[in-house]
Design a protein around this motif. Sequence first.
Motif, PDB file in Angstrom:
ATOM      1  N   THR A   6       0.821  -1.233   0.020  1.00 54.05           N
ATOM      2  CA  THR A   6      -0.025   0.150  -0.081  1.00 54.05           C
ATOM      3  C   THR A   6       0.688   1.143   0.016  1.00 54.05           C
ATOM      4  O   THR A   6       0.432   2.425   0.106  1.00 54.05           O
ATOM      5  N   TRP A   7       1.941   1.209  -0.025  1.00 58.43           N
ATOM      6  CA  TRP A   7       3.026   2.257  -0.039  1.00 58.43           C
ATOM      7  C   TRP A   7       4.128   2.073  -0.675  1.00 58.43           C
ATOM      8  O   TRP A   7       4.807   0.945  -1.033  1.00 58.43           O
ATOM      9  N   GLU A   8       4.764   3.163  -1.436  1.00 61.31           N
ATOM     10  CA  GLU A   8       5.785   2.823  -2.416  1.00 61.31           C
ATOM     11  C   GLU A   8       6.659   4.127  -2.655  1.00 61.31           C
ATOM     12  O   GLU A   8       6.221   5.231  -2.221  1.00 61.31           O
ATOM     13  N   ARG A   9       7.868   4.022  -2.894  1.00 57.54           N
ATOM     14  CA  ARG A   9       9.103   5.203  -2.988  1.00 57.54           C
ATOM     15  C   ARG A   9       9.968   4.756  -4.047  1.00 57.54           C
ATOM     16  O   ARG A   9      10.240   3.573  -4.234  1.00 57.54           O
ATOM     17  N   SER A  10      10.172   5.642  -4.928  1.00 55.71           N
ATOM     18  CA  SER A  10      11.275   5.638  -5.952  1.00 55.71           C
ATOM     19  C   SER A  10      10.745   4.701  -6.991  1.00 55.71           C
ATOM     20  O   SER A  10      11.636   3.896  -7.578  1.00 55.71           O
ATOM     21  N   LYS A  11       9.646   4.498  -7.408  1.00 60.88           N
ATOM     22  CA  LYS A  11       8.994   3.593  -8.418  1.00 60.88           C
ATOM     23  C   LYS A  11       9.866   3.916  -9.966  1.00 60.88           C
ATOM     24  O   LYS A  11      10.217   5.044 -10.147  1.00 60.88           O
ATOM     25  N   GLY A  12      10.148   2.726 -10.314  1.00 58.67           N
ATOM     26  CA  GLY A  12      10.897   2.563 -11.631  1.00 58.67           C
ATOM     27  C   GLY A  12      12.364   3.131 -11.491  1.00 58.67           C
ATOM     28  O   GLY A  12      13.203   3.242 -12.538  1.00 58.67           O
ATOM     29  N   THR A  13      12.838   2.927 -10.265  1.00 61.20           N
ATOM     30  CA  THR A  13      14.164   3.258 -10.149  1.00 61.20           C
ATOM     31  C   THR A  13      14.944   1.978  -9.354  1.00 61.20           C
ATOM     32  O   THR A  13      14.081   1.094  -8.937  1.00 61.20           O
ATOM     33  N   PRO A  14      16.189   1.796  -9.457  1.00 58.61           N
ATOM     34  CA  PRO A  14      16.764   0.557  -8.618  1.00 58.61           C
ATOM     35  C   PRO A  14      16.465   0.785  -7.246  1.00 58.61           C
ATOM     36  O   PRO A  14      16.675  -0.171  -6.274  1.00 58.61           O
ATOM     37  N   ASN A  15      16.170   1.775  -6.785  1.00 63.19           N
ATOM     38  CA  ASN A  15      15.657   2.061  -5.306  1.00 63.19           C
ATOM     39  C   ASN A  15      14.520   2.111  -4.701  1.00 63.19           C
ATOM     40  O   ASN A  15      14.138   2.429  -3.728  1.00 63.19           O
ATOM     41  N   TRP A  16      13.626   1.355  -5.692  1.00 58.85           N
ATOM     42  CA  TRP A  16      12.282   1.280  -5.430  1.00 58.85           C
ATOM     43  C   TRP A  16      11.981   0.481  -4.291  1.00 58.85           C
ATOM     44  O   TRP A  16      12.696  -0.735  -4.091  1.00 58.85           O
ATOM     45  N   VAL A  17      11.042   0.763  -3.477  1.00 57.87           N
ATOM     46  CA  VAL A  17      10.668   0.001  -2.188  1.00 57.87           C
ATOM     47  C   VAL A  17       9.285   0.252  -2.097  1.00 57.87           C
ATOM     48  O   VAL A  17       8.582   1.349  -2.415  1.00 57.87           O
ATOM     49  N   GLU A  18       8.664  -0.928  -1.657  1.00 55.51           N
ATOM     50  CA  GLU A  18       7.015  -0.905  -1.536  1.00 55.51           C
ATOM     51  C   GLU A  18       6.732  -1.909  -0.325  1.00 55.51           C
ATOM     52  O   GLU A  18       7.524  -2.761   0.038  1.00 55.51           O
ATOM     53  N   ALA A  19       5.895  -1.386   0.402  1.00 53.81           N
ATOM     54  CA  ALA A  19       5.434  -2.077   1.775  1.00 53.81           C
ATOM     55  C   ALA A  19       4.023  -2.045   2.000  1.00 53.81           C
ATOM     56  O   ALA A  19       3.428  -1.095   1.554  1.00 53.81           O
ATOM     57  N   LYS A  20       3.747  -3.041   2.754  1.00 54.39           N
ATOM     58  CA  LYS A  20       2.150  -2.986   3.309  1.00 54.39           C
ATOM     59  C   LYS A  20       2.076  -2.246   4.701  1.00 54.39           C
ATOM     60  O   LYS A  20       2.288  -2.599   5.738  1.00 54.39           O
ATOM     61  N   LEU A  21       1.978  -0.795   4.453  1.00 55.70           N
ATOM     62  CA  LEU A  21       1.994   0.094   5.753  1.00 55.70           C
ATOM     63  C   LEU A  21       0.692   0.253   6.099  1.00 55.70           C
ATOM     64  O   LEU A  21       0.441   0.701   7.305  1.00 55.70           O
TER      65      LEU A  21
END
Length: 150
Positions: free
Chosen positions: A47-62
């Motif tokens: 439900t949360w993401e940061r830096s989509k489309g980059t090598p640093n993409w993070v996603e989590a169920k927050l």
Amino acid sequence: MGDFNDVLHPDEKRGGNPQPRRVMEGFSEAVETTSLKDYAFEGYQFTWERSKGTPNWVEAKLDRILTSDAWCDLYPNAQASSVVVSKSDHLPLFLEIIPSTNPSHRNRFRFENLWLRDTTSREIMIESWARSRDSHLIDRVERCGKAIWR
């Protein structure tokens, strides 16, 4: 229901640094201590993401919905889902309360102060309260109500 900024399990996060075990254990313990349950929802679980489309993409169920057994009993037909939006780093959760097609005709317990003046009622309440000492408050009140009705 909301953004808890934490995950319950390691598989609820992809990318970035692993979630510290002690943080997950603390959140899990808080959920268990309050006797809440993680209410399942349909749709994308991260439900949360940061830096989509980059090598640093993070996603989590927050974001999640935590419910009690009593809530689930009141709303047995509720449905939840994540909603895709383009302007946020969070996926909102939508909770729909669907009325039961077979409504229960249970009377809700309502405490009457007058019962404290009646010796028999007072003794029933004291005894019921003492027997349910290790239970949660809502369960204790429910047990007391059932004892009074009997």
